[in-house]
Design a protein around this motif. Structure first.
Motif, mmCIF file in Angstrom:
data_model
loop_
_atom_site.group_PDB
_atom_site.id
_atom_site.type_symbol
_atom_site.label_atom_id
_atom_site.label_comp_id
_atom_site.label_asym_id
_atom_site.label_seq_id
_atom_site.Cartn_x
_atom_site.Cartn_y
_atom_site.Cartn_z
ATOM 1 N N THR A 1 0.845 -1.192 0.000
ATOM 2 C CA THR A 1 0.000 0.000 0.000
ATOM 3 C C THR A 1 0.881 1.243 0.000
ATOM 4 O O THR A 1 2.090 1.160 0.247
ATOM 5 C CB THR A 1 -0.912 0.037 1.241
ATOM 6 N N GLN B 1 3.241 9.961 2.867
ATOM 7 C CA GLN B 1 2.383 9.351 1.859
ATOM 8 C C GLN B 1 2.138 10.310 0.698
ATOM 9 O O GLN B 1 2.019 9.875 -0.453
ATOM 10 C CB GLN B 1 1.046 8.935 2.485
ATOM 11 N N GLU C 1 -4.568 1.550 -1.458
ATOM 12 C CA GLU C 1 -4.512 2.301 -0.213
ATOM 13 C C GLU C 1 -5.462 1.687 0.806
ATOM 14 O O GLU C 1 -6.474 1.108 0.446
ATOM 15 C CB GLU C 1 -4.942 3.752 -0.442
#
Length: 162
Positions: free
Chosen positions: A113, A125, A141
């Motif tokens: 992810t 992120q 995600e």
């Protein structure tokens, strides 16, 4: 300065602009681009003279225009250098991202992810998402994906689909 006078001066100083572009060519930009920037500098120089006509009486026309042309070429070259530096950073980031994804894919048995890649790379992120966006790639995600991945990995029948 009227338009006719400006056009005459532009035509008169075009060879100077072309010569300066050729002199300042160091391979960073194509000569055609440098020449175009030189013409922009020439027009800018003429506009400067037009706006400050009363102050420009003591300034040599050749010097003002040459300086304006040189400055425009230098600005364009610096912008090009910054683009090259940005592209180099992006290539390094993309390579690090690919290595992280490959390593995590091998470890996890499926695609990682975004947050897993971000943790592995030691970046946010948002940085990972920006790099992926520029590369035209996506990663899954969220916790729901992780839970499904774990379920599929534990189920031998479904494992072949991950």
């Amino acid at each position: 300065m009227d338009d006719r006078k400006k056009a005459e001066l532009t035509e008169k100083y075009m060879p100077l602009a072309m010569r300066l572009a050729a002199q300042m060519d160091d391979g960073i930009m194509p000569l055609e681009d440098l020449t175009q920037e030189a013409f922009v500098g020439l027009v800018a120089g003429l506009n400067i003279l037009e706006r400050y006509d009363e102050d420009a009486k003591g300034m040599a026309l050749d010097d003002v225009l040459e300086r304006a042309i040189r400055e425009q070429i230098l600005i364009a070259k610096e912008e090009q250098q910054e683009l090259i530096r940005r592209d180099d950073r992006l290539l390094v980031q993309a390579e690090l991202l690919n290595r992280s994804i490959d390593s995590l894919t091998e470890t996890l048995g499926t695609k990682p992810t975004v947050d897993e890649v971000a943790n592995d790379m030691g970046v946010s992120q948002e940085v990972v998402m920006d790099i992926l966006k520029l590369m035209g790639e996506t990663l899954p995600e969220g916790d729901e994906y992780k839970e499904n991945r774990e379920y599929w990995a534990d189920n031998p029948t479904l494992r072949k689909f991950i």
